[in-house]
Motif scaffolding. Structure first.
Motif, PDB file in Angstrom:
ATOM      1  N   ALA B 340      31.010  48.637  41.236  1.00 32.24           N
ATOM      2  CA  ALA B 340      31.328  47.639  40.209  1.00 32.24           C
ATOM      3  C   ALA B 340      30.211  47.570  39.180  1.00 32.24           C
ATOM      4  O   ALA B 340      30.455  47.502  37.975  1.00 32.24           O
ATOM      5  N   GLY B 353      38.863  45.669  38.067  1.00 33.94           N
ATOM      6  CA  GLY B 353      39.356  45.762  39.436  1.00 33.94           C
ATOM      7  C   GLY B 353      38.225  45.792  40.451  1.00 33.94           C
ATOM      8  O   GLY B 353      38.343  45.215  41.536  1.00 33.94           O
ATOM      9  N   PRO B 355      35.087  44.420  40.244  1.00 36.04           N
ATOM     10  CA  PRO B 355      34.508  43.083  40.488  1.00 36.04           C
ATOM     11  C   PRO B 355      35.437  42.191  41.322  1.00 36.04           C
ATOM     12  O   PRO B 355      34.967  41.404  42.138  1.00 36.04           O
ATOM     13  N   TRP B 356      36.711  42.349  41.138  1.00 32.52           N
ATOM     14  CA  TRP B 356      37.656  41.562  41.953  1.00 32.52           C
ATOM     15  C   TRP B 356      37.551  42.005  43.412  1.00 32.52           C
ATOM     16  O   TRP B 356      37.522  41.176  44.336  1.00 32.52           O
ATOM     17  N   SER B 359      34.598  40.476  44.800  1.00 32.97           N
ATOM     18  CA  SER B 359      34.713  39.040  45.045  1.00 32.97           C
ATOM     19  C   SER B 359      35.621  38.757  46.237  1.00 32.97           C
ATOM     20  O   SER B 359      35.383  37.808  46.993  1.00 32.97           O
ATOM     21  N   LEU B 360      36.624  39.589  46.460  1.00 33.52           N
ATOM     22  CA  LEU B 360      37.464  39.418  47.651  1.00 33.52           C
ATOM     23  C   LEU B 360      36.670  39.679  48.928  1.00 33.52           C
ATOM     24  O   LEU B 360      36.771  38.930  49.901  1.00 33.52           O
ATOM     25  N   ARG B 368      35.809  32.539  53.069  1.00 34.90           N
ATOM     26  CA  ARG B 368      36.787  31.991  52.133  1.00 34.90           C
ATOM     27  C   ARG B 368      38.024  32.877  52.020  1.00 34.90           C
ATOM     28  O   ARG B 368      38.810  32.739  51.100  1.00 34.90           O
ATOM     29  N   GLY B 369      38.143  33.805  52.944  1.00 31.15           N
ATOM     30  CA  GLY B 369      39.242  34.752  52.855  1.00 31.15           C
ATOM     31  C   GLY B 369      40.586  34.122  53.177  1.00 31.15           C
ATOM     32  O   GLY B 369      40.655  33.074  53.813  1.00 31.15           O
TER      33      GLY B 369
END
Ligand SMILES: Cc1cc2nc3c(=O)[nH]c(=O)nc-3n(C[C@H](O)[C@H](O)[C@H](O)COP(=O)(O)O)c2cc1C
Ligand code: SF4
Ligand code: FES
Lengths: 157, 427, 929
Positions: B340, B353, B355-356, B359-360, B368-369
């Motif tokens: 990323a 995509g 960075p997402w 973050s996931l 936090r999943g």
């Protein structure tokens, strides 16, 4: 801060190798950073003029690359590798040790202007992980104890 | 066992001088080439040798060269560019060759340049390789002084100006068209293909980009012949390969071995096996941008075809090992953060995509999943897949993730459980 | 002299005389089989075969077929770079491939028999996925975003069907910059399509807008806060697919697109004739946007044209009639006063205007008689325009459109700085120098739309552009050679070029060796080009320069029998050429008529004479006339001295016909009702019940205007019995707009002058291009809807590009060779004045817009540094330009020697340079000459 005549000569020498001078932009930034430590707005402007570019054009390039600093850094930049093999083998321990020892977080410079601590991507020595660079020198198989030795050598606070 | 590429490399880390290189038969391949072969002959020989590019994609070198316009009508200026960017996590083989035996690379460069009739060559070297830069600079000066570079090399009519460019750092610079933009002093965004660099490359002129290791093979192929070269290998793919191992093994390192050596042999015999207390859980056979393989794949020959069939890629041939005490999800997070951060920012799937993805994975690891996140990750693997993005960076980034989701699903799902019931599998 | 001309280099003009009347359908019917056959290929899209044009990419082809496919980074004027990945479709290998793979339509050339799918589930999922990624950082601030309602990103979001958001992470944020008076910056909305920098750098040649940083931190802006320098920066507003760059002048009185009342209009700020859509709300003009014209402006306007509209609602706007004695007058008193004054007149001198319509000028001409009708422009300009028309009528000249200019492969500019005098032309010339790059691309088999690849392959190679001008120009960066000289010397260079092309043309004696060599080089470049173009104009007020252009044109025509020579003459105002075609008298003649007592009344239409001649002359004329009547929309120095001032409608409130520098007559229409008591200029002057009658009268009385009635359908035109609404069907609040004053909804005003209605009711589709107020199509709320109104992506408007070309079709057969001017005598201690034009500053009306005025220069006298030194003048030192007019010296490196440059047309600089006069600088303390 202005370009020295040596720097100007070095830049012009590089520029002559290319079909047009602006192609030497990265060489020029490297040349100037080597002596000035970082690229200030004034320096950027002077280099741009020398290469026949607008400051914005040159900054577009300067800000793209990891190793060009557009903010002041310490006399020696500590680049600790945080990529996968080093991460697995203790890069974070080293980072914590450095932060504590030097009293700086990542991205910061010590009060005496000696060190700036920055992460860097894989240094291509994964077989000797964890690895870090201090200034131009690469150190292999680093652990907190070795760090004490190394920083001792290089005159840490 | 023949180790043509590394035979001169010293264990104390010092470099090979020109005298030493010459004494070991260095520049013989070049002499022979200039004296005996026409450029197209060299191309044919390299094609016949079956040499495939060692930069990661494994494209046949001779075939790549053959797209360069040759003959009277060809553009006067053509370029050969050495890809010495080596920034992919886990890869450290080119550093060895650059620092250990720079003349071998120079000889390879002259041969390749001669084959395509390029009169200017660049070594694109990653900026952090300060030692390699110094040694290469020294070696270029020595070679120039000896008439091995410059005007009329070795008394032939062929001239080559070899220049060293030290990069300002970015993984994407290793992608060959981004590299060309960077060499032109621009932002290292990749270029669309077609047109291919062989037709319109550096400064719009025909250009070949080859990896350091690829070029280092050339002196030996030209000197010892195609049959000899093929004989070095254990499989249908010719030559030797520099394999590397990093991770929790007893003695990580890089070794030149016959193409097709198995991962088991490399890890157990050369890297000394896993460290005490650790078991192998999986491995990325060819660097950060290749799919995970499992211990059950260890006996597959490490060549392009076989690894491909197993669902991964030989890549750079430098393995990163995942042990049983390291969380595969965290390892993948580390890799995705790298990708990323190193995305050039040109195309949407990669720029936004990755960075997402990060973050996931962070959310998952930090508790936090949500169950649907795994499906989203899988969807991202598809969206950032080959052909969907502008260059191969993002598809490469998705390889470890997609394979981890397949092989280590339980590790991902574990993070979806409440912290208390998750259990302390990893440190 | 040349043979009969059979053609020009650019093919037949696309818009024939009848085109404006055809009422072609804007919404394309997909594959009805009746469309014009396209060269060559067929591709299969979702199982149906479609004809496509060879050489196109798939995206172009798909859009040209009238199908929808989302995209961001592609732009018809800028080609493909494949960055956004939004235009993905599935391509199948062959007839048996059921799987296919995703390809970017914009990067894929069409090929015979190609099979693709737009609608397959994989294709749709891919595109929705890409859009979802773009939205991960987009702030969703549509309610407060000025792009909302005409946002390409909104349209594409709906088109891809991405509705539910999965992303829960943080969004990256950026700091915004102050980019000057024209453009707002809101970087958080950026989707990083790279269009802005590609437009600004690659298309416009600007270097102060860049992309910084990398990965998802990429930032599009300037290196530091500051004015965007490029003269075409305003198009960023339309080029950006979302609300990063928006119109700052619009922000101050913002309204949604759907709430704007709009009309098809023509820009009034120079002679090019770009098509615009002015938008009104609550009786004030809110903004100008581009209105696509396939032969003229295409997708882009200049910043003067976009931001210069402020005069319509500006502080100097005239809303009421006024008399010098009694002050404001109501309408009927004003009418009576006018009638009385005209009846009382002992002869009326009518002074027309190059910024008023043909119809208004003709109304005046009819009122005062042809003999007493004057052009109302400076005598030097008048002379230039006469010469220009003489050349156009008598030589095999083809006046090029901007699309044609873009195709020129060798250009010579004589005496002009197009960026300042005909801005949009300069942008076209910047594209023209790329023809060499396109030729190189052809050699390498790279399609023209592969934008980055073409640029890479061509590197710095350009088609030759030569510029001979008194001062540096904004196109110097792309010129093969520049030559700085006085207008006379430029003319001599031009004559030498003509001699170099055709030895029969007289040689020029006494040229310097450098000019000799340059002339030879230019002659060589022009003769070896396929499509040479000469650009000149009235910019340096030199008839010699224009004669030189005629000479070159004749020489080229002689050297290339059967081909007319492509020329573009820049003229200063929106109807300069139209007025010139009316053969009006000169201003000197007006002065003489008043002076001699033949007439005692001045009837001045939309003109400030103080811009046309020096103060003493105008003062004398206005003093001498017993009665002065001014009809105009804006108060100016002349109006201030008039006995009666009558308020006229501005361009946004009236309709009429203008003739552009291309010789194209174009109709513009009122976007709104005239403000206050103002009315169409011609309505003050004559008995015509409606515009059509006046237009027809003009067409009948002056043969050159015979065809102008066909510029656009007349007021009686209807579509299925209905007029064309100026308001979009989503126009909101009409019934409540005036509720604070009155609760009854006022009756919408009638429009007897056009087929447009001040209403949202009417025919929603099938508008003839000349009558189309705005572009809007199902699913396409943004300006990108224009694709639905074109015959192909980036092509001509379906139904023909509006306007009728009246002159300059290359039919002239000859003039005798003309004699080159002599070397000019040097004048000791003195300099010759030349006007220097400024895109922001030299145009009268746009300077009433505060944003434009902010960009204008302060008055100065420019000298070449050596001249300044020789004369002992330092930068900033005040010198006397004319009695009591003191200006600071500006050292302008590159200005030709022996010249003093004075900014043309600045409002606070009452000394227009009217001719090629000599001037001896005085410093304070010097004895005044
Ligand atoms: C993101 C990315 C990074 C790459 N980095 C490198 C690199 O560091 N060194 C390299 O030789 N090839 C790298 N490659 C592969 C090159 O694009 C190219 O295939 C290679 O240099 C060709 O040389 P070869 O034919 O000798 O293998 C990279 C590719 C991608 C997509
Ligand atoms: S600023 Fe606008 S035009 Fe530029 S890249 Fe971003 S979204 Fe595109
Ligand atoms: S429009 Fe095709 S990739 Fe952007």
């Amino acid at each position: 801060m202005t370009l020295t005549s040596d720097e100007i000569q070095a830049i012009l020498r590089e520029a002559r190798h290319f079909p047009h001078p602006s192609a030497a932009a990265i060489e020029a930034l490297n040349v100037v950073q080597r002596s000035h430590g970082w690229i200030s707005d004034e320096l950027l402007q002077e280099i741009a003029e020398l290469l026949g570019m607008s400051p914005a054009e040159l900054d577009s390039i300067a800000t793209f690359y990891n190793l060009i600093y557009r903010r002041p850094v310490g006399r020696r930049v500590i680049h600790y590798c945080n990529s996968v093999s080093c991460w697995m083998l203790g890069a974070e321990d080293n980072r914590r040790h450095l932060s504590e020892k030097l009293g700086i977080a990542v991205g910061e410079t010590t009060g005496n202007g000696e060190y700036t601590l920055l992460p860097i991507v894989c240094l291509g020595a994964c077989d000797k992980a964890p690895v870090l660079m201090i200034g131009d020198e690469t150190h292999f198989n680093v652990d907190p104890a070795r760090l004490d030795d190394i920083l001792g050598e290089t005159g840490a606070p | 066992m023949d180790k043509p590429l590394t035979r001169n490399i010293k264990s104390d880390g010092s470099t090979v001088t020109l005298a030493e290189y010459l004494a070991s038969g260095g520049y013989e391949g070049l002499k022979k080439t200039l004296a005996e072969f026409a450029p197209l002959d060299v191309q044919q020989r390299v094609k016949d040798s079956g040499l495939r590019g060692r930069g990661g994609a494994g494209f046949p070198t001779g075939l790549k060269w053959s797209f360069v316009p040759m003959g009277e009508d060809a553009p006067r200026t053509k370029y050969l560019v050495v890809n010495g960017d080596e920034m992919e996590p886990g890869a450290f083989k080119d550093r060895l060759l650059l620092e250990g035996d720079p003349h071998q690379l120079i000889e390879g460069v002259v041969i390749a340049a001669y084959a395509i009739q390029a009169n200017i060559a660049y070594v694109f070297l990653r900026g952090e390789y300060r030692l390699a830069a110094a040694r290469l600079r020294q070696a270029i000066a020595e070679a120039e002084a000896q008439g091995l570079l410059g005007e009329g090399i070795l008394g032939s009519g062929f001239s080559l100006d070899l220049r060293l460019h030290t990069s300002a750092g970015r993984y994407i610079c290793g992608e060959e068209t981004a590299l060309l933009n960077s060499l032109e002093g621009k932002r290292a965004n990749p270029r669309a293909k077609p047109p291919f660099p062989q037709v319109s490359g550096l400064f719009g002129k025909p250009t070949i980009v080859n990896n350091v290791e690829t070029l280092c093979n050339l002196p030996h192929i030209l000197r010892n012949g195609v049959e000899w070269y093929k004989g070095l290998s254990r499989t249908g793919e010719p030559g030797t390969k520099i394999y590397g191992v990093s991770g929790r093994v007893r003695s990580p390192g890089a070794w030149e071995l016959p193409m097709g050596t198995t991962a088991r042999e490399i890890i157990e015999e050369h890297a000394g096996g896993m460290r005490d207390g650790y078991r192998l859980k999986g491995y990325l056979p060819g660097g950060a941008s290749t799919d995970f393989l499992l211990p059950e794949h260890l006996d597959i020959p490490m060549d392009y075809g076989s690894i491909g069939k197993a669902g991964s890629r030989l890549g750079t041939g430098t393995m990163i090992l995942l042990d049983d005490k390291t969380c595969p999800v965290q390892m993948v997070l580390n890799l995705e953060r790298f990708f990323a951060q190193e995305s050039c920012g040109w195309c949407t799937p990669c720029r936004d995509g990755l960075p997402w993805t990060v973050s996931l994975l962070e959310g998952l690891i930090e508790g936090r999943g949500r169950p649907e996140d795994l499906a989203t990750l899988e969807r991202l693997c598809g969206l950032l897949g080959p052909g969907n993005t502008f260059c191969a960076l993002a598809p490469g980034a998705m390889e470890p993730l997609q394979s981890a989701l397949k092989y280590f699903r339980a590790d991902f799902e574990r993070y979806l459980q409440p912290q208390t019931t998750r259990g302390g599998m990893y440190a | 002299m040349p043979d009969k001309i059979v053609g020009n280099d650019f093919g037949p003009p696309k818009a024939g005389p009848k085109d404006g009347l055809q009422g072609g359908s804007p919404h394309k019917i997909v594959g009805n089989g009746f469309g014009p056959p396209k060269a060559g290929l067929h591709i299969e899209i979702d199982g149906k075969s479609h004809p496509v044009k060879a050489g196109e990419n798939l995206l172009q082809a798909i859009l040209s077929l009238g199908l929808d496919l989302p995209y961001f980074c592609w732009h018809p004027a800028m080609g493909s770079v494949g960055a956004c990945r939004q235009c993905g479709v599935i391509q199948f290998k062959d007839a048996n491939d059921a799987q296919g793979r995703v390809v970017m339509a914009c990067m894929t050339p069409v090929a015979e028999g190609m099979r693709i799918s737009l609608q397959g589930p994989d294709a749709k999922a891919f595109r929705a996925g890409i859009l979802e990624l773009l939205m991960t950082n987009h702030p969703h601030d549509c309610p407060v975003c000025e792009e909302g309602g005409e946002c390409h990103l909104q349209d594409m979001t709906v088109m891809t069907g991405h509705t539910v958001r999965q992303y829960r992470g943080l969004k990256r944020t950026h700091r915004n910059q102050d980019l000057g008076p024209f453009i707002n910056h809101e970087m958080n909305r950026c989707i990083a399509c790279y269009r802005c920098v590609r437009y600004y750098q690659d298309y416009c040649g600007g270097d102060d807008l860049q992309v910084f940083a990398s990965h998802n931190h990429v930032y599009f802006g300037r290196q530091e806060d500051g004015v965007l320098e490029n003269e075409f920066s305003g198009n960023l507003v339309e080029v950006c697919p979302t609300g990063v760059f928006t119109d700052k002048t619009f922000s101050r009185h913002y309204s949604r697109k759907w709430d704007l009342q709009t009309a098809p209009s023509v820009c009034v700020h120079c002679g090019i004739g770009c098509n615009t859509s002015p938008g009104e709300r609550y009786g004030s003009l809110r903004r100008i946007v581009n209105r696509y014209h396939g032969e003229i402006n295409g997708y882009f306007l200049c910043d003067r044209g976009r931001f210069g509209y402020g005069f319509v609602n500006g502080p100097a706007r005239l809303y009421q009639a006024r008399s010098a004695e009694t002050g404001p007058l109501d309408v009927s008193t004003a009418e009576n006063r006018l009638r009385a004054m005209l009846e009382d007149a002992k002869g009326i001198v009518g002074i027309g205007s190059p910024r008023a319509s043909l119809e208004a000028n003709f109304a005046l001409r009819e009122r005062v008689g042809a003999e007493r009708f004057h052009a109302g422009i400076g005598d030097a300009e008048h002379g230039c325009l006469r010469t220009l028309l003489d050349l156009v009528r008598n030589l095999p000249l083809h006046l090029v459109s901007l699309r044609e200019a873009e195709r020129a492969d060798a250009v010579l500019i004589l005496g002009e700085d197009p960026t300042q005098t005909a801005p949009r032309l300069a942008l076209a010339l910047r594209q023209a120098v790329r023809n060499r790059a396109l030729a190189i691309a052809d050699e390498l088999g790279i399609p023209h739309w592969q934008d980055a690849a073409v640029r890479e392959a061509a590197q710095a190679e350009k088609s030759p552009l030569f510029i001979a001008s008194p001062a540096p120009t904004r196109l110097d960066d792309i010129a093969a050679r520049t030559c700085r000289a006085s207008p006379r010397t430029i003319a001599r260079l031009g004559f030498a070029v003509a001699h170099g092309i055709c030895p029969e043309a007289p040689a020029v004696m006494g040229l310097t060796p450098e000019h000799e060599a340059l002339a030879a080089e230019i002659a060589q470049a022009l003769t070896s080009a396929e499509r040479p173009l000469i650009v000149a104009g009235t910019g340096c007020l030199s008839e010699d320069v224009l004669r030189a252009v005629g000479q070159i044109a004749a020489a080229l025509a002689a050297a290339r029998p059967g081909r007319a020579t492509a020329v573009h003459f820049a003229v200063p105002e929106c109807n300069s050429l139209g007025l010139a075609l009316m053969d009006a008298q000169s201003l000197a003649h007006a002065a003489h008529t008043i002076e001699s007592g033949e007439a005692d009344t001045l009837l001045i239409l939309e003109n400030d004479l103080y811009r046309r001649a020096d103060r003493t002359t105008v003062d004398a004329l206005l003093t001498r006339a017993r009665q002065v009547i001014v009809i105009d929309h804006t108060l100016h120095a002349t109006a201030e001295r008039a006995h009666l001032v009558l308020p006229a409608a501005s361009f946004a409130e009236t309709e009429g016909t203008l003739v552009s520098s291309e010789g194209r007559a174009q109709r513009f229409f009122a976007a709104m009702q005239p403000a206050g008591d103002s009315r169409d200029g011609w309505r003050w002057l004559g008995p015509w019940p409606c515009l059509d009658d006046l237009t027809r009268a003009l067409a009948d009385s002056l043969p050159v205007f015979q065809q102008i009635t066909a510029c656009a359908p007349g007021a009686a035109f209807r579509i299925a019995g209905q007029k064309i609404p100026r308001q979009p069907h989503r126009y909101s609040g009409r019934t409540a707009m005036l509720a604070d004053i009155r609760i009854h909804e006022p009756k919408q005003p009638e429009d007897t002058d056009s087929a447009l209605a001040f209403s949202m009711e009417g025919a929603a589709n099938d508008h003839p291009p000349a009558l189309n107020p705005f572009v809007w199509a199902p699913g396409w709320n943004s300006n990108q809807a224009v694709g639905k109104f074109q015959d192909e992506a980036g092509g001509h408007l379906s139904g023909g590009d509006p306007g009728i070309r009246l002159i300059g079709d290359g039919a002239g057969t000859g003039l005798p060779w003309s004699v080159p001017p002599e070397t000019e005598a040097s004048i000791a201690d003195a300099l010759r004045l030349v006007p220097l034009h400024h895109i922001f500053g030299s145009d009268e009306t746009s300077m009433h817009s505060s944003a434009v005025a902010e960009r204008a220069p302060h008055p100065y006298v420019a000298l070449n540094p050596e001249d300044a030194a020789r004369l002992g003048l330092a930068e900033g030192e005040e010198v006397e330009l004319a009695p009591d007019v003191w200006l600071p010296v500006k050292c302008l490196p590159g200005l030709a020697a022996g010249i003093a440059g004075v900014p043309a047309g600045l409002p606070d600089l009452p000394v227009p340079v009217t001719a090629w006069q000599s001037w001896k600088p005085n410093k304070p303390g010097d004895e005044t000459s």
